[in-house]
Design a protein around this motif. Structure first.
Motif, PDB file in Angstrom:
ATOM      1  N   ARG A 228       7.380  -7.740   3.145  1.00 46.89           N
ATOM      2  CA  ARG A 228       7.579  -7.129   1.832  1.00 46.89           C
ATOM      3  C   ARG A 228       8.594  -6.000   1.949  1.00 46.89           C
ATOM      4  N   LEU A 229       9.275  -5.778   0.846  1.00 45.87           N
ATOM      5  CA  LEU A 229      10.177  -4.655   0.668  1.00 45.87           C
ATOM      6  C   LEU A 229       9.687  -3.929  -0.573  1.00 45.87           C
ATOM      7  N   ARG A 230       9.111  -2.776  -0.365  1.00 48.70           N
ATOM      8  CA  ARG A 230       8.473  -2.068  -1.475  1.00 48.70           C
ATOM      9  C   ARG A 230       9.502  -1.616  -2.517  1.00 48.70           C
ATOM     10  N   SER A 231       9.028  -1.501  -3.755  1.00 48.60           N
ATOM     11  CA  SER A 231       9.867  -0.951  -4.818  1.00 48.60           C
ATOM     12  C   SER A 231      10.317   0.448  -4.448  1.00 48.60           C
ATOM     13  N   GLU A 232      11.595   0.723  -4.697  1.00 50.91           N
ATOM     14  CA  GLU A 232      12.108   2.064  -4.455  1.00 50.91           C
ATOM     15  C   GLU A 232      11.804   3.000  -5.614  1.00 50.91           C
ATOM     16  N   ARG A 233      11.181   2.445  -6.669  1.00 49.10           N
ATOM     17  CA  ARG A 233      10.820   3.246  -7.852  1.00 49.10           C
ATOM     18  C   ARG A 233       9.351   2.993  -8.167  1.00 49.10           C
ATOM     19  N   PRO A 234       8.436   3.626  -7.463  1.00 48.34           N
ATOM     20  CA  PRO A 234       7.009   3.354  -7.657  1.00 48.34           C
ATOM     21  C   PRO A 234       6.549   3.480  -9.101  1.00 48.34           C
TER      22      PRO A 234
ATOM     23  N   PRO B 238      12.552 -28.575   2.433  1.00 48.55           N
ATOM     24  CA  PRO B 238      11.477 -27.902   3.159  1.00 48.55           C
ATOM     25  C   PRO B 238      11.940 -27.334   4.498  1.00 48.55           C
ATOM     26  N   GLY B 239      11.469 -26.121   4.777  1.00 44.70           N
ATOM     27  CA  GLY B 239      11.784 -25.483   6.038  1.00 44.70           C
ATOM     28  C   GLY B 239      12.418 -24.122   5.911  1.00 44.70           C
ATOM     29  N   GLY B 240      12.652 -23.635   4.679  1.00 46.84           N
ATOM     30  CA  GLY B 240      13.249 -22.330   4.503  1.00 46.84           C
ATOM     31  C   GLY B 240      12.245 -21.210   4.724  1.00 46.84           C
ATOM     32  N   SER B 241      12.754 -20.066   5.107  1.00 49.52           N
ATOM     33  CA  SER B 241      11.926 -18.917   5.450  1.00 49.52           C
ATOM     34  C   SER B 241      11.906 -17.905   4.318  1.00 49.52           C
ATOM     35  N   GLY B 242      10.719 -17.631   3.759  1.00 52.60           N
ATOM     36  CA  GLY B 242      10.590 -16.575   2.769  1.00 52.60           C
ATOM     37  C   GLY B 242      10.740 -15.203   3.378  1.00 52.60           C
ATOM     38  N   VAL B 243      10.310 -15.042   4.639  1.00 47.87           N
ATOM     39  CA  VAL B 243      10.508 -13.774   5.341  1.00 47.87           C
ATOM     40  C   VAL B 243      12.010 -13.533   5.521  1.00 47.87           C
ATOM     41  N   GLY B 244      12.746 -14.558   5.865  1.00 49.90           N
ATOM     42  CA  GLY B 244      14.199 -14.440   5.965  1.00 49.90           C
ATOM     43  C   GLY B 244      14.834 -14.105   4.632  1.00 49.90           C
ATOM     44  N   ALA B 245      14.285 -14.653   3.539  1.00 49.55           N
ATOM     45  CA  ALA B 245      14.815 -14.355   2.207  1.00 49.55           C
ATOM     46  C   ALA B 245      14.692 -12.876   1.892  1.00 49.55           C
ATOM     47  N   VAL B 246      13.553 -12.289   2.215  1.00 53.69           N
ATOM     48  CA  VAL B 246      13.369 -10.855   1.966  1.00 53.69           C
ATOM     49  C   VAL B 246      14.322 -10.039   2.833  1.00 53.69           C
ATOM     50  N   ALA B 247      14.486 -10.446   4.092  1.00 54.24           N
ATOM     51  CA  ALA B 247      15.372  -9.720   4.996  1.00 54.24           C
ATOM     52  C   ALA B 247      16.804  -9.735   4.498  1.00 54.24           C
TER      53      ALA B 247
END
Length: 505
Positions: free
Chosen positions: A78-84, A98-107
Motif C-alpha cells: 500500500r501507498l498511503r494517502s498523502e492527504r489523510p 494472467p500473471g501481472g503483479s499488483g504489488v508491482g503496480a503500486v511500486a
C-alpha cells in the motif's frame, strides 16, 4: 499508467509479466490454518518501490471450502494517502495478465494514481497467488517450451499445428506432475476471494478498484461475487466475459484486434516526420509489405546477432502484435521490419525481441488460470479447423489465436463453473475502452457492457493501444475516470472521448 502491471491478456509482455518480488521470498503451501485478521506492514524491499510504500504478507486459504486447511501467502502493498483528511478509502490496482503483479503496480504507478485522485485513497495492490512475492507457482516446464512463439502455439507456415499439439501435451503433463495444489488452486474466483480477504485485513467495509485487461475480468468477477463490497469500480480495457468462452475467447479476440489496430501503426510508420525511418510511403502499403516479409522469413529465416536466435515469420508477427499494444513500441517494431528487409544473409543487428524464455511462474499462472477457469475442447481436429479458418480471415496473426493450448490436455475438470457477470448489483462501475485495442478489442468490451447493464457506464476513446487511464494521453478519458474515483460522478450515459493526438514517441 503503463508498466508491466498493465500486462496484456495472456502473457503479452513475456518476462516482464511478473514484477520482482517486493516482499519476503515466496513460501511453499503451508499446513497451518490461515489467519487473515491483521497485516504486519514494513518497508518494501525493492529499490524501485514508491517512497513511503509498505509491504506485507497475507495468509489465505489454499481452498476456501476448507478455511482451516493449508494456507498460501499472498504479497500485498500500500501507498498511503498523502492527504489523510481527504482519504475516503482504499483503491486496489488489479493488474492484467494472467500473471501481472499488483504489488508491482503500486511500486511503479502508485504515486501517479495517488496524484490523479487527489489523495482520496490509500493505493493498494496484491500479487495473485503464484505471482511475484506470493506463494510461487511452478510447473517445471522445459525452457524450450517456454519460448514466446512456442508457448503461444504459432502454427507452422503451412498451418500445421502438430508441434503445438505435442508441446501443449507436454506442458499439461508437466503441470499435472509438478504443479501441485497451488497450480490447481489458480482461478479467477480464488483471486477474487483473496482480494476480499485483503479487504477484510485492511479493515475496509468496501473497496474501490481499477482493473486493467485481464484485471477487468477479475474485477467483474469480484463485483459479481461480492457486490456489496464494491465502492467505485473502474474496468479499463475489458475482456469478453462470456462464461462459455473464458480464456479461449480472449485468445480468439486477438486476431481481429490486431487487424483493427494495424492502421494506427501504419499511419505512424509512414508519416513523413519519421524521415529515414519510414517503412513505406503510404499507410495502405504497410499491411501487404509486412505479410510478404513474414512469408519470406517463413521460407528463409534470418539470425539475430545478439542471441543467435532465428528471426522467423512468426517471430516477426509476434513482435508486431505486441508492439500494437503501445505506440511507444512502434519504433522498435519499425526498426525490426527495416532490419529484416535489409539485404544480405548476415546476422541482424536489431535486438532480439524475445531474448529469454517465459519465466516458470508466468507459464504456470497462465496455464493454471485459463485451464482451471473454463472448459476447453479436447478434440485436436477442432483446433486444426479453427486455425485454418483464422489464418484465412486474419493473416496478421496467422492462426495463433485459434491454436491449441495446454488446456486441451489439462488433467481434471474445473472445480467451479465460470462466473456469469450480470446486471444484478449496484450501479457503480465505469468502463473505459480504446476503440482499437489489439488485446481486448472493443467488441469484447461491448459484451462486458451488455452483461453489466445499468450497473455500468462506458467511456469509449478514439485511440489505439491497450490501456486507457493515465496511459493514452487522452485528457477527456483521464478526467472522466479521475472525477469518478474522487467524486463518484459518472456520465449520465455512455459517451465518447474524441482523439487527442498520438501518444507515441
Amino acid at each position: 499508467m503503463r508498466s508491466r502491471s498493465r500486462t496484456g491478456i495472456l502473457l503479452t509482455l513475456s518476462a516482464a509479466a511478473c514484477a520482482t518480488a517486493l516482499t519476503a521470498p515466496a513460501q511453499a503451501v503451508g499446513a497451518a490454518a490461515p489467519h487473515t485478521g491483521s497485516l504486519h506492514w514494513g518497508p518494501c524491499a525493492a529499490k524501485d518501490s514508491a517512497p513511503g510504500s509498505e509491504c506485507a504478507t497475507l495468509p489465505v486459504p489454499l481452498d476456501y471450502r476448507k478455511p482451516s486447511g493449508p494456507a498460501v501467502d499472498v504479497a500485498v502493498s500500500r501507498l498511503r494517502s498523502e492527504r489523510p483528511g481527504a482519504r475516503r478509502g482504499a483503491l486496489l490496482l488489479i493488474a492484467g495478465g494472467p500473471g501481472g503483479s499488483g504489488v508491482g503496480a503500486v511500486a511503479q504507478e502508485g504515486e501517479k494514481v495517488r496524484k490523479a485522485t487527489n489523495g482520496a485513497y490509500d493505493v493498494v495492490g496484491i500479487d495473485p497467488r503464484g505471482v511475484g512475492g506470493s506463494t510461487a507457482a511452478d510447473c517445471g516446464i522445459a525452457e524450450s517450451d517456454r519460448q514466446m512463439v512456442d508457448f503461444r502455439a504459432w502454427p507452422r507456415p503451412d498451418g500445421d499445428i502438430s508441434e503445438g499439439v505435442a508441446r501443449a501435451r507436454r506442458i499439461a503433463e508437466a503441470c499435472a506432475r509438478n504443479g501441485g495444489d497451488i497450480v490447481r488452486s489458480l482461478t479467477t474466483r480464488n483471486e477474487a476471494r483473496d482480494i476480499d480477504s485483503f479487504r477484510k485485513a485492511l479493515g475496509e467495509e468496501k473497496l474501490s478498484a481499477v482493473g486493467v485487461s485481464y484485471g477487468t475480468y477479475v474485477g467483474g468477477v469480484y463485483a459479481q461475487m461480492f457486490p456489496e463490497r464494491t465502492d467505485r469500480w473502474v474496468l479499463d480495457s475489458s475482456v469478453d466475459p462470456d462464461p462459455a468462452r473464458v480464456g479461449r475467447g480472449w485468445l480468439a479476440n486477438m486476431a481481429p484486434g490486431a487487424e483493427e489496430s494495424l492502421p494506427d501503426f501504419a499511419r505512424w510508420a509512414t508519416d513523413p516526420a519519421r524521415g529515414k525511418d519510414r517503412i513505406a510511403e503510404r499507410p495502405e502499403e504497410v499491411r501487404p509489405m509486412f505479410l510478404a516479409l513474414a512469408a519470406e522469413l517463413d521460407r528463409k529465416p534470418r539470425t539475430f546477432k545478439d542471441t543467435g536466435h532465428r528471426l522467423t515469420g512468426n517471430v516477426l508477427r509476434q513482435s508486431l502484435q505486441l508492439s500494437l499494444y503501445d505506440p511507444d513500441r512502434y519504433p522498435q517494431a519499425a526498426a525490426l521490419i527495416r532490419a529484416a528487409r535489409s539485404g544480405g544473409d548476415g546476422p541482424l543487428t536489431a535486438p532480439d525481441p524475445f531474448p529469454e524464455p517465459l519465466p516458470q511462474r508466468d507459464a504456470a499462472v497462465f496455464a493454471g488460470i485459463v485451464c482451471n477457469d473454463g472448459s476447453w475442447s479436447r478434440d485436436v481436429s477442432s483446433y486444426e479447423r479453427g486455425v485454418a479458418a483464422d489464418r484465412a480471415r486474419y493473416p496478421l496473426t496467422a492462426g495463433m489465436p485459434a491454436s491449441i493450448t495446454p488446456c486441451a490436455f489439462w488433467k481434471g475438470e474445473p472445480a467451479e463453473k465460470p462466473t456469469r457477470i450480470t446486471s444484478r448489483g449496484p450501479s457503480n462501475i465505469l468502463m473505459v475502452q480504446n476503440l482499437r485495442d489489439p488485446s481486448t478489442p472493443y467488441r469484447g468490451a461491448l459484451k462486458m457492457r451488455a452483461a453489466l447493464g445499468d450497473r455500468a457506464r462506458l467511456v469509449s476513446v478514439d485511440a489505439g493501444g491497450h490501456g486507457v487511464w493515465l496511459d493514452t494521453g487522452n485528457a477527456c478519458s483521464d478526467r472522466v475516470v479521475s472525477r469518478f474515483l474522487v467524486t463518484g460522478q459518472r456520465p449520465a450515459g455512455d459517451t465518447l472521448c474524441a482523439a487527442e493526438g498520438q501518444r507515441s514517441k
